[in-house]
Design an enzyme around this catalytic site. Structure first.
Site, PDB file in Angstrom:
ATOM      1  N   MET A  13     -11.486  -5.283   6.068  1.00 31.73           N
ATOM      2  CA  MET A  13     -10.665  -4.313   6.805  1.00 31.73           C
ATOM      3  C   MET A  13     -10.343  -4.878   8.186  1.00 31.73           C
ATOM      4  O   MET A  13     -11.244  -5.276   8.935  1.00 31.73           O
ATOM      5  CB  MET A  13     -11.402  -2.977   6.975  1.00 31.73           C
ATOM      6  CG  MET A  13     -11.583  -2.154   5.707  1.00 31.73           C
ATOM      7  SD  MET A  13     -10.080  -1.819   4.773  1.00 31.73           S
ATOM      8  CE  MET A  13      -9.076  -0.911   5.971  1.00 31.73           C
ATOM      9  N   HIS A  42      -1.465  -1.385  -4.128  1.00 26.85           N
ATOM     10  CA  HIS A  42      -2.691  -0.966  -3.449  1.00 26.85           C
ATOM     11  C   HIS A  42      -2.681   0.547  -3.260  1.00 26.85           C
ATOM     12  O   HIS A  42      -1.745   1.115  -2.694  1.00 26.85           O
ATOM     13  CB  HIS A  42      -2.772  -1.677  -2.096  1.00 26.85           C
ATOM     14  CG  HIS A  42      -4.043  -1.454  -1.342  1.00 26.85           C
ATOM     15  ND1 HIS A  42      -5.209  -2.172  -1.580  1.00 26.85           N
ATOM     16  CD2 HIS A  42      -4.348  -0.594  -0.340  1.00 26.85           C
ATOM     17  CE1 HIS A  42      -6.152  -1.768  -0.754  1.00 26.85           C
ATOM     18  NE2 HIS A  42      -5.662  -0.805   0.009  1.00 26.85           N
ATOM     19  N   SER A  55       0.855  -1.197   0.000  1.00 24.24           N
ATOM     20  CA  SER A  55       0.000   0.000   0.000  1.00 24.24           C
ATOM     21  C   SER A  55       0.883   1.236   0.000  1.00 24.24           C
ATOM     22  O   SER A  55       1.660   1.454   0.937  1.00 24.24           O
ATOM     23  CB  SER A  55      -0.889   0.009   1.242  1.00 24.24           C
ATOM     24  OG  SER A  55      -1.392   1.318   1.441  1.00 24.24           O
ATOM     25  N   MET A  95      -8.841   8.463  -0.202  1.00 25.90           N
ATOM     26  CA  MET A  95      -9.633   8.940   0.947  1.00 25.90           C
ATOM     27  C   MET A  95     -10.112  10.357   0.697  1.00 25.90           C
ATOM     28  O   MET A  95      -9.349  11.185   0.178  1.00 25.90           O
ATOM     29  CB  MET A  95      -8.777   8.914   2.212  1.00 25.90           C
ATOM     30  CG  MET A  95      -8.140   7.572   2.498  1.00 25.90           C
ATOM     31  SD  MET A  95      -7.276   7.577   4.088  1.00 25.90           S
ATOM     32  CE  MET A  95      -6.450   5.986   4.021  1.00 25.90           C
ATOM     33  N   HIS A 120      -8.547   1.292  -3.736  1.00 27.41           N
ATOM     34  CA  HIS A 120      -9.453   1.105  -2.597  1.00 27.41           C
ATOM     35  C   HIS A 120     -10.107   2.461  -2.315  1.00 27.41           C
ATOM     36  O   HIS A 120      -9.473   3.362  -1.778  1.00 27.41           O
ATOM     37  CB  HIS A 120      -8.605   0.600  -1.419  1.00 27.41           C
ATOM     38  CG  HIS A 120      -9.316   0.508  -0.112  1.00 27.41           C
ATOM     39  ND1 HIS A 120      -8.652   0.321   1.084  1.00 27.41           N
ATOM     40  CD2 HIS A 120     -10.636   0.560   0.204  1.00 27.41           C
ATOM     41  CE1 HIS A 120      -9.525   0.274   2.072  1.00 27.41           C
ATOM     42  NE2 HIS A 120     -10.730   0.428   1.567  1.00 27.41           N
ATOM     43  N   MET A 179     -12.137   4.838  -0.395  1.00 32.76           N
ATOM     44  CA  MET A 179     -12.745   5.152   0.904  1.00 32.76           C
ATOM     45  C   MET A 179     -13.374   6.531   0.769  1.00 32.76           C
ATOM     46  O   MET A 179     -12.901   7.529   1.334  1.00 32.76           O
ATOM     47  CB  MET A 179     -11.659   5.126   1.998  1.00 32.76           C
ATOM     48  CG  MET A 179     -11.200   3.719   2.334  1.00 32.76           C
ATOM     49  SD  MET A 179      -9.615   3.666   3.187  1.00 32.76           S
ATOM     50  CE  MET A 179      -8.522   3.705   1.779  1.00 32.76           C
ATOM     51  N   ASP A 202      -4.727   3.754  -1.794  1.00 28.40           N
ATOM     52  CA  ASP A 202      -5.775   4.154  -0.854  1.00 28.40           C
ATOM     53  C   ASP A 202      -6.281   5.550  -1.174  1.00 28.40           C
ATOM     54  O   ASP A 202      -5.543   6.526  -1.075  1.00 28.40           O
ATOM     55  CB  ASP A 202      -5.229   4.117   0.572  1.00 28.40           C
ATOM     56  CG  ASP A 202      -5.035   2.694   1.060  1.00 28.40           C
ATOM     57  OD1 ASP A 202      -6.018   1.930   1.006  1.00 28.40           O
ATOM     58  OD2 ASP A 202      -3.920   2.351   1.465  1.00 28.40           O
ATOM     59  N   ASP A 217      -6.700  -5.989   4.755  1.00 32.90           N
ATOM     60  CA  ASP A 217      -6.069  -4.668   4.745  1.00 32.90           C
ATOM     61  C   ASP A 217      -6.064  -4.086   6.152  1.00 32.90           C
ATOM     62  O   ASP A 217      -7.127  -3.816   6.719  1.00 32.90           O
ATOM     63  CB  ASP A 217      -6.879  -3.768   3.792  1.00 32.90           C
ATOM     64  CG  ASP A 217      -6.246  -2.403   3.586  1.00 32.90           C
ATOM     65  OD1 ASP A 217      -5.182  -2.127   4.153  1.00 32.90           O
ATOM     66  OD2 ASP A 217      -6.855  -1.615   2.828  1.00 32.90           O
TER      67      ASP A 217
HETATM   68  C1  DX5 Z   1      -6.142   2.074   5.782  1.00 32.61           C
HETATM   69  C2  DX5 Z   1      -5.766   1.673   4.390  1.00 32.61           C
HETATM   70  C3  DX5 Z   1      -4.683   0.665   4.306  1.00 32.61           C
HETATM   71  C4  DX5 Z   1      -3.391   1.075   4.905  1.00 32.61           C
HETATM   72  C5  DX5 Z   1      -2.863  -0.114   5.616  1.00 32.61           C
HETATM   73  O1  DX5 Z   1      -7.314   2.810   5.751  1.00 32.61           O
HETATM   74  O2  DX5 Z   1      -6.883   1.130   3.689  1.00 32.61           O
HETATM   75  O3  DX5 Z   1      -4.502   0.191   2.981  1.00 32.61           O
HETATM   76  O4  DX5 Z   1      -2.418   1.494   3.989  1.00 32.61           O
HETATM   77  O5  DX5 Z   1      -1.764   0.269   6.294  1.00 32.61           O
HETATM   78  P1  DX5 Z   1      -0.973  -0.689   7.274  1.00 32.61           P
HETATM   79  O6  DX5 Z   1      -0.501  -1.881   6.471  1.00 32.61           O
HETATM   80  O7  DX5 Z   1       0.129   0.187   7.717  1.00 32.61           O
HETATM   81  O8  DX5 Z   1      -1.900  -1.089   8.382  1.00 32.61           O
HETATM   82 ZN    ZN Z   2      -6.491   0.105   1.713  1.00 35.13          ZN
END
Ligand code: DX5
Ligand code: ZN
Length: 244
Positions: A156, A52, A27, A56, A85, A87, A54, A194
Site C-alpha cells: 500500500m 482491482h 481499480s 471495505m 483486495h 480491507m 476494493d 496500490d
Molecule cells: C485504497 C484502495 C485503492 C484505491 C487506489 O484503499 O485500496 O485500490 O482504489 O486509488 P488511487 O489509484 O486513486 O490512489
Molecule cells: Zn486496493
C-alpha cells in the site's frame, strides 16, 4: 517481452506462461458504479489486464464499499482476472463467498489477520491466487514467514480507505526490498502497488520493481478511462526501458 529478458520472472502459479512484466489493474473504486461494465470495458480496451476490486467494511478501514454480489456481476461483465483486495476484519469468514462469486485473486491485510498463514492457505484452498497486503506503517520483514506461500505481495502506498490520495514514497524501498528477497530466497511472488499511482509517480514505481500497478483515480477520475490506461502503461513501459 522475450523470455531471454532477465527482467522476466517465472511467476509461479499465475496462469500466464510468459506474463507481461508490467500489468495495469484498474481499480473500480473510482469508477462510475452506474456504468460499471462499460467502465471496465474501457479500461480493458486501454490495456488494463486485471480488475482491482476494493472491498471495505467500515471497520478495518473508515469506508464501506462492495461485496460478493458485485463481484458476481463483474464476473459476467469481463473475462479479466478479478483481484479482490479485502480491507476487512475477519476475512476468513468471507473468502469462500468471494471465491464462489468469481474472485481469481484474493488479498488480505497482514494487519487484519490473526492467523495469517491459515488465511492464506484458506484462499489457496479455493483455487484463488493468494496475496498479502501491507499498510504504509507495516514493514516488509513482517511477511518473512509467509512469502513462500503467497502468489503476490501488495504494497500500500496510501493508507487504505479512499481513492485519490497522495503517493507515500516510503513504498518504493519496500518494493526494492521485496525484489531483493525474492531473488535471495528464489521465490516467485509478484509485486503489486496500490495508491497514488499516476503519470507523476509511475516511472519511479516501475523502476523500483513493481509489476502490477493498481490505479483508480488515474484511470477513472476524469477523462476517458481507455486513454488514461494507455497513457499510464506507455509511461510505465518507457520507464522500464530506461531501467534496462
Ligand atoms: C485504497 C484502495 C485503492 C484505491 C487506489 O484503499 O485500496 O485500490 O482504489 O486509488 P488511487 O489509484 O486513486 O490512489
Ligand atoms: Zn486496493
Amino acid at each position: 517481452m522475450s523470455p531471454s529478458n532477465p527482467n522476466v520472472q517465472n511467476f509461479g502459479r499465475f496462469p500466464n506462461k510468459e506474463p507481461e512484466l508490467i500489468e495495469l489493474a484498474p481499480s473500480i473504486l473510482s469508477a462510475d458504479f452506474a456504468h460499471l461494465a462499460d467502465q471496465v470495458r474501457a479500461a480493458s480496451d486501454g490495456g488494463g489486464t486485471v480488475i482491482h476490486v476494493d472491498v471495505m467494511d467500515g471497520h478495518f478501514v473508515p469506508n464501506i464499499t462492495i461485496g460478493p454480489p458485485v463481484v458476481k456481476s463483474l464476473r459476467k461483465a469481463t473475462d479479466l482476472p478479478l483481484d479482490c483486495h479485502l480491507m476487512i476484519e475477519n476475512p476468513d469468514q468471507y473468502i469462500a463467498d468471494f471465491a464462489q462469486a468469481g474472485a481469481d485473486w484474493i488479498s488480505v491485510h497482514q494487519e487484519a489477520c490473526r492467523h495469517l498463514d491459515r488465511t492464506l492457505h484458506l484462499i489457496r484452498s479455493h483455487d484463488a491466487l493468494a496475496g498479502v497486503v501491507i499498510n504504509p506503517a507495516t514493514p516488509v520483514e513482517s511477511l518473512s514467514e509467509v512469502l513462500d506461500i503467497v502468489d503476490y505481495v501488495l504494497v500500500m502506498s496510501v493508507n487504505p480507505g479512499f481513492g485519490g490520495q497522495k503517493f507515500i514514497p516510503g513504498a518504493l524501498h519496500k518494493i526494492r526490498r521485496l525484489v531483493e528477497i525474492r531473488a535471495q530466497r528464489k521465490l516467485k511472488y509478484r509485486i503489486e502497488i496500490d495508491g497514488g499511482v499516476s503519470l507523476d509517480t509511475v516511472a519511479e514505481i516501475v523502476r523500483a520493481g513493481a509489476e502490477i500497478l493498481v490505479a483508480g483515480n488515474a484511470v477513472f477520475g476524469q477523462g476517458d478511462p481507455k486513454t488514461n490506461a494507455e497513457k499510464l502503461l506507455k509511461a510505465a513501459g518507457e520507464a522500464i526501458l530506461q531501467k534496462a
